[in-house]
Design an enzyme around this catalytic site. Structure first.
Site, mmCIF file in Angstrom:
data_model
loop_
_atom_site.group_PDB
_atom_site.id
_atom_site.type_symbol
_atom_site.label_atom_id
_atom_site.label_comp_id
_atom_site.label_asym_id
_atom_site.label_seq_id
_atom_site.Cartn_x
_atom_site.Cartn_y
_atom_site.Cartn_z
ATOM 1 N N SER A 15 0.801 -1.339 -0.081
ATOM 2 C CA SER A 15 -0.107 0.039 0.025
ATOM 3 C C SER A 15 1.038 1.245 0.162
ATOM 4 O O SER A 15 0.549 2.132 -0.405
ATOM 5 C CB SER A 15 -1.139 0.032 1.251
ATOM 6 O OG SER A 15 -0.252 0.402 2.400
ATOM 7 N N ARG A 93 13.095 -8.208 5.253
ATOM 8 C CA ARG A 93 14.259 -8.827 4.978
ATOM 9 C C ARG A 93 15.165 -7.955 5.825
ATOM 10 O O ARG A 93 15.269 -6.798 5.524
ATOM 11 C CB ARG A 93 14.823 -9.209 3.900
ATOM 12 C CG ARG A 93 13.941 -10.249 2.888
ATOM 13 C CD ARG A 93 13.874 -11.448 3.570
ATOM 14 N NE ARG A 93 15.169 -12.355 3.695
ATOM 15 C CZ ARG A 93 15.370 -13.384 4.440
ATOM 16 N NH1 ARG A 93 14.267 -13.874 4.983
ATOM 17 N NH2 ARG A 93 16.613 -13.944 4.367
ATOM 18 N N HIS A 111 8.705 3.321 8.648
ATOM 19 C CA HIS A 111 8.632 2.674 9.885
ATOM 20 C C HIS A 111 7.205 3.029 10.628
ATOM 21 O O HIS A 111 6.943 4.123 10.824
ATOM 22 C CB HIS A 111 9.735 2.759 10.661
ATOM 23 C CG HIS A 111 9.475 1.886 11.936
ATOM 24 N ND1 HIS A 111 9.642 0.340 11.873
ATOM 25 C CD2 HIS A 111 9.241 2.051 13.342
ATOM 26 C CE1 HIS A 111 9.329 -0.230 13.332
ATOM 27 N NE2 HIS A 111 8.912 0.709 13.974
HETATM 28 C C1 GRF Z 1 3.884 -0.734 6.765
HETATM 29 O O1 GRF Z 1 3.163 -0.335 7.808
HETATM 30 C C2 GRF Z 1 5.363 -0.109 6.847
HETATM 31 O O2 GRF Z 1 5.225 1.227 7.798
HETATM 32 C C3 GRF Z 1 6.021 -1.217 7.351
HETATM 33 O O3 GRF Z 1 5.573 -2.175 6.829
HETATM 34 C C4 GRF Z 1 4.127 -2.004 6.128
HETATM 35 C C5 GRF Z 1 4.058 -2.227 4.996
HETATM 36 O O4 GRF Z 1 2.682 -2.212 4.451
HETATM 37 N N1 GRF Z 1 7.430 -0.749 7.305
HETATM 38 P P1 GRF Z 1 2.303 -2.033 2.789
HETATM 39 O O5 GRF Z 1 3.303 -3.232 2.500
HETATM 40 O O6 GRF Z 1 3.292 -0.678 2.527
HETATM 41 O O7 GRF Z 1 0.870 -1.940 2.638
#
Ligand code: GRF
Length: 216
Positions: A15, A93, A111
């Protein structure tokens, strides 16, 4: 000046990748996604990239003998695509120190917490358990220690009574989708400078755009 060439690394839903795709489709956006690389062959994010007509590559970590060999393949693919900046977007990873050093100051991550609070996993449940009233997300340059590095921008959201981890995650995710394209824009426009562990914007002047305030 040309647009900044970005490679996005994903592992799942994608997303945040979608938010970057949508931003890059806007006229005048200063960055373009030149490749999307995924380590999970069946990730939803790959379909998003394909629908947008972007080049994708699956590099399955299970096919490699160790993290180093995997990271060498990642760098080769990114460089073959002409990537100037790597955006980690839910890439699950751990990267080797060698990879992080190679892309030093040329790799950013999003994050789901207000770092340095709650690095690692399960950030929303941990925020609820800690009783914080503000939670949010952070975009930062990547350093060897997980979820550390100079912070480019943060967005805060309120923690509401009776929130479940899923409620809070959804509220933070909306903020992520606003914050990531905004931070990428600043970098692509050459408006960020790293000084030690902090990032200054526009030469250190006021940078209100990088704090996204909570809804009252
Ligand atoms: C998000 O919450 C991002 O902050 C974290 O992993 C999640 C990924 O979600 N690092 P998406 O795959 O971008 O929907």
């Amino acid at each position: 000046m040309g647009r900044l060439k970005v490679g996005v690394l994903i592992s799942g839903r994608g997303s945040n990748l979608q938010a970057l795709i949508d931003a890059a489709a806007e006229p005048g956006y200063p960055a373009e996604i030149v490749t999307v690389i995924c380590n999970q062959p069946d990730a939803q994010g790959l379909a998003r990239a394909e629908s947008a007509g972007l080049p994708t590559e699956t590099i399955d970590h299970r096919a490699f003998d160790g993290r180093r060999a995997f990271d060498v393949a990642l760098t080769a693919a990114l460089e073959a695509a002409g990537v100037e900046l790597v955006c980690l977007a839910g890439f699950m990873r751990l990267l080797t120190d060698g990879f992080v050093a190679h892309w030093h100051d040329r790799m950013i991550n999003i994050h789901p917490s207000l770092l340095p609070l709650f690095p690692g996993l399960d950030t929303h449940a941990r925020a609820l358990a800690a009783g914080v009233k503000l939670h949010g997300c952070t975009v930062h340059y990547v350093r060897p220690e997980m979820d550390s590095g100079p912070i480019i921008g943060q967005a805060a959201v309120p923690v509401l009574t009776d929130d479940t981890p899923d409620d809070l995650a959804a509220r933070v995710l909306e903020a992520e989708h606003r914050l990531y394209p905004l931070c990428l824009r600043l970098i692509a426009e050459g408006r960020t400078a790293i000084q030690g562990n902090s990032v200054t914007i526009d030469g250190g002047g006021p940078a209100p755009a990088m704090i996204v305030n909570p809804t009252p």
